[in-house]
Design a protein around this motif. Structure first.
Motif, short mmCIF file in Angstrom:
data_model
loop_
_atom_site.label_atom_id
_atom_site.label_comp_id
_atom_site.label_asym_id
_atom_site.label_seq_id
_atom_site.Cartn_x
_atom_site.Cartn_y
_atom_site.Cartn_z
N PRO A 142 0.82 -1.21 0.00
CA PRO A 142 0.00 0.00 0.00
C PRO A 142 0.86 1.27 0.00
CG PRO A 142 -0.88 -1.60 1.54
CD PRO A 142 0.45 -2.13 1.10
N VAL A 143 0.33 2.30 -0.61
CA VAL A 143 1.04 3.57 -0.76
C VAL A 143 0.50 4.59 0.23
CG1 VAL A 143 1.53 5.48 -2.35
CG2 VAL A 143 1.47 3.12 -3.20
N ASN A 144 1.39 5.23 0.96
CA ASN A 144 0.99 6.25 1.92
C ASN A 144 0.31 7.41 1.18
OD1 ASN A 144 1.01 8.48 3.80
ND2 ASN A 144 2.59 7.42 4.96
N PRO A 145 -0.94 7.76 1.53
CA PRO A 145 -1.63 8.82 0.79
C PRO A 145 -1.05 10.21 1.01
CG PRO A 145 -2.92 8.14 2.70
CD PRO A 145 -1.78 7.17 2.58
N TRP A 146 -0.17 10.37 2.03
CA TRP A 146 0.47 11.66 2.26
C TRP A 146 1.68 11.87 1.34
CZ3 TRP A 146 -1.72 15.27 5.37
CH2 TRP A 146 -2.70 14.83 6.26
N GLY A 147 2.11 10.82 0.66
CA GLY A 147 3.25 10.93 -0.24
C GLY A 147 3.76 9.56 -0.61
N GLU A 148 3.94 9.30 -1.89
CA GLU A 148 4.28 7.95 -2.32
C GLU A 148 5.67 7.51 -1.89
OE1 GLU A 148 5.72 9.07 -6.89
OE2 GLU A 148 3.80 8.06 -6.52
N THR A 149 6.54 8.45 -1.52
CA THR A 149 7.87 8.06 -1.04
C THR A 149 7.87 7.72 0.45
OG1 THR A 149 8.55 10.32 -0.50
CG2 THR A 149 8.97 9.54 -2.76
N LEU A 150 6.77 8.05 1.15
CA LEU A 150 6.69 7.81 2.59
C LEU A 150 6.30 6.36 2.89
CD1 LEU A 150 4.80 11.04 3.70
CD2 LEU A 150 7.22 10.53 4.09
N TRP A 151 6.86 5.82 3.94
CA TRP A 151 6.52 4.48 4.42
C TRP A 151 5.06 4.47 4.86
CZ3 TRP A 151 7.12 2.58 9.96
CH2 TRP A 151 7.12 1.17 10.03
N SER A 152 4.35 3.40 4.54
CA SER A 152 2.94 3.30 4.94
C SER A 152 2.75 2.54 6.23
CB SER A 152 2.11 2.64 3.83
OG SER A 152 2.59 1.34 3.54
N GLY A 153 3.85 2.04 6.82
CA GLY A 153 3.74 1.30 8.07
C GLY A 153 3.50 -0.18 7.84
N VAL A 154 3.80 -0.97 8.87
CA VAL A 154 3.55 -2.41 8.85
C VAL A 154 3.03 -2.81 10.23
CG1 VAL A 154 5.36 -2.88 7.16
CG2 VAL A 154 5.96 -2.92 9.57
N SER A 155 2.33 -3.94 10.32
CA SER A 155 1.93 -4.80 9.23
C SER A 155 0.53 -4.46 8.72
CB SER A 155 1.94 -6.26 9.72
OG SER A 155 0.95 -6.47 10.73
#
Length: 466
Positions: A142-155
């Motif tokens: 999944p892509v972080n909606p605040w910015g595609e270069t940002l980590w979206s977290g796990v899990s």
């Protein structure tokens, strides 16, 4: 309010509109399904969209509500769940391509309780492989909606992304080492990790049984409290689910924090946090103090050993959870989950007993801390605005690993409940979060703290432009 704004309405507010028949559940559900079709092709937060069933459930909710049979605040509201929770008749893959055709015959207890509360289940949310630290190589993260270069977290990556991006009004995630808190912090939403045992684990794929927690990810504390109230409680299908009565979190929440003792360790609670995180923690402390909390300086037990112990303990329990398919189907596993299982399989009985003794010691020390305070205020993670590129070196970077796990996995080992809240942004606009920790089974104190903070701030009302 126009439909262009509907997807970012609070869960409780959209529920009120549906239950007062100002809007229909079908209208709201269709809006989110249309938004999913338009947006999630870029964000990849859903594994499965259950459109036909969701619309049937929405129509059923509208009929019940029209007949005066409203079930509560979740009735008719579209939610989604992490793809390790069984859903009868719908594939549940646990982030593992080898399980893509696994179709449970019954719902997980948490899913059943959401349905019993009248919620509309939109679908199953993407996650890392086996709910560990990385997505399977064949899965699009999944892509972080605040910015595609940002980590979206796990899990619980899909749960964090979908909730932040207005693709559901709230979701369920799980947390074994930080997996509700990481995506909540990264995506600027509110995540509640309950006490271990507060929520039944029946019908959830295990990562590590004694560390796994199931809880809500929402856009504010009120919504998280409503979801927790629906899913918490004893369960005859899970003997480890606690029998303690479940409070009315929504009723208790508005008591706020006046008179509560708020613990803060200026050393452990700030190092090695980056400047943006330190600023957010200080600001949160000031806000809660102005709301009537009484700050008290404390010394938190050392967590270095707890962080070091988490991986082998998790690895051993994961090896047990996967013994039917690993090593028999090892080639179908990704390298990160496989490596964790190998750590667990290499552990001997003497090492395991030492881990258990240190874990019990740590849990007792945290329990004792709550003789002095009612709540503890700490960072959610040490570093804000972490990128996908940076997290690629997570396993090999001891400083990054320690900073990310320092404020999360110790509370999976101890089982204490936590609440993660957005509290600021970096210079680049990435969300920054902080965290409250409470004694066992005192989630009511967490939601009182979160409610007080969010009454006086608007970080939870800021949404990504997607």
């Amino acid at each position: 309010m126009t439909n262009n704004e509907l997807h970012y309405v609070d869960l409780m507010e959209v529920g009120r509109q549906i239950q007062s028949r100002q809007r229909s559940s079908e209208e709201v559900t269709r809006h989110l399904l249309e938004r999913l079709h338009a947006v999630d092709t870029r964000l990849h937060s859903y594994v499965t969209v259950m459109a036909d069933q969701a619309l049937r459930d929405a129509r059923a909710a509208d009929k019940e509500i029209a007949a005066g049979q409203a079930r509560g605040p979740l009735h008719g509201v579209p939610l989604a769940v992490k793809d390790l929770l069984w859903t009868a008749g719908t594939a549940t893959s646990n982030g593992m391509p080898m399980l893509r055709d696994h179709v449970p015959q019954e719902d997980a207890t948490t899913v059943r309780r959401l349905r019993d509360a009248g919620a509309v289940l939109l679908g199953k949310l993407q996650q890392t492989e086996g709910a560990f630290a990385d997505h399977h190589p064949d899965v699009t993260a999944p892509v972080n909606p605040w910015g595609e270069t940002l980590w979206s977290g796990v899990s619980s990556s899909g749960s964090g992304v979908a909730t932040a991006a207005g693709l559901c009004f709230g979701s369920l995630g799980t947390d074994t080492g930080g997996s509700i808190r990481f995506p909540s912090a990264a995506n600027g939403v509110t995540g509640l990790k309950p006490t271990w045992g507060r929520v039944s684990r029946y019908g959830a794929f295990e990562l590590a049984a004694s560390l796994d927690h199931i809880g809500p990810i929402a856009r504010n504390t009120v919504d998280a409290a409503a979801i927790l109230g629906a899913i918490a409680g004893a369960d005859p299908l899970d003997p480890t689910a606690a029998r303690q009565p479940v409070p009315d979190y929504l009723a208790l929440m508005t008591r706020g924090v006046a008179g509560l003792r708020l613990g803060f360790d200026p050393d452990w609670g700030m190092k090695p946090a980056d400047p943006a995180t330190q600023a957010v923690v200080r600001d949160a402390l000031k806000v809660l103090e102005s709301a009537g909390a009484e700050p008290r300086e404390v010394r938190f037990p050392d967590t270095d050993q707890a962080v070091a112990d988490w991986s082998p303990l998790c690895g051993l329990e994961t090896a047990v959870a996967h013994e039917e398919t690993y090593p028999a189907r090892r080639s179908e596993y990704g390298p990160v989950l496989s490596a964790l299982i190998e750590v667990g399989r290499s552990l001997d009985a003497m090492e395991y007993q030492k881990l258990q003794l240190r874990r019990a010691d740590f849990r007792g020390r945290v329990d004792a801390l709550f003789d002095q305070v009612d709540l503890l205020l700490i960072p959610a993670v040490a570093y804000a605005g972490v990128t996908v590129e940076t997290m690629a070196s997570f396993a090999d970077d001891e400083a990054l690993l320690g900073g990310m796990m320092r404020y999360t996995c110790p509370f999976d080992l101890s089982g204490h409940p936590t609440l993660t809240l957005p509290g600021g942004v970096t210079m680049e606009g990435a969300p920054v979060a902080w965290q409250l920790v409470a004694p066992h089974f005192r989630e009511d104190l967490l939601v009182r703290g979160g409610w007080a903070f969010q009454r006086m701030t608007d970080w939870h009302r800021r949404h990504p432009q997607v």
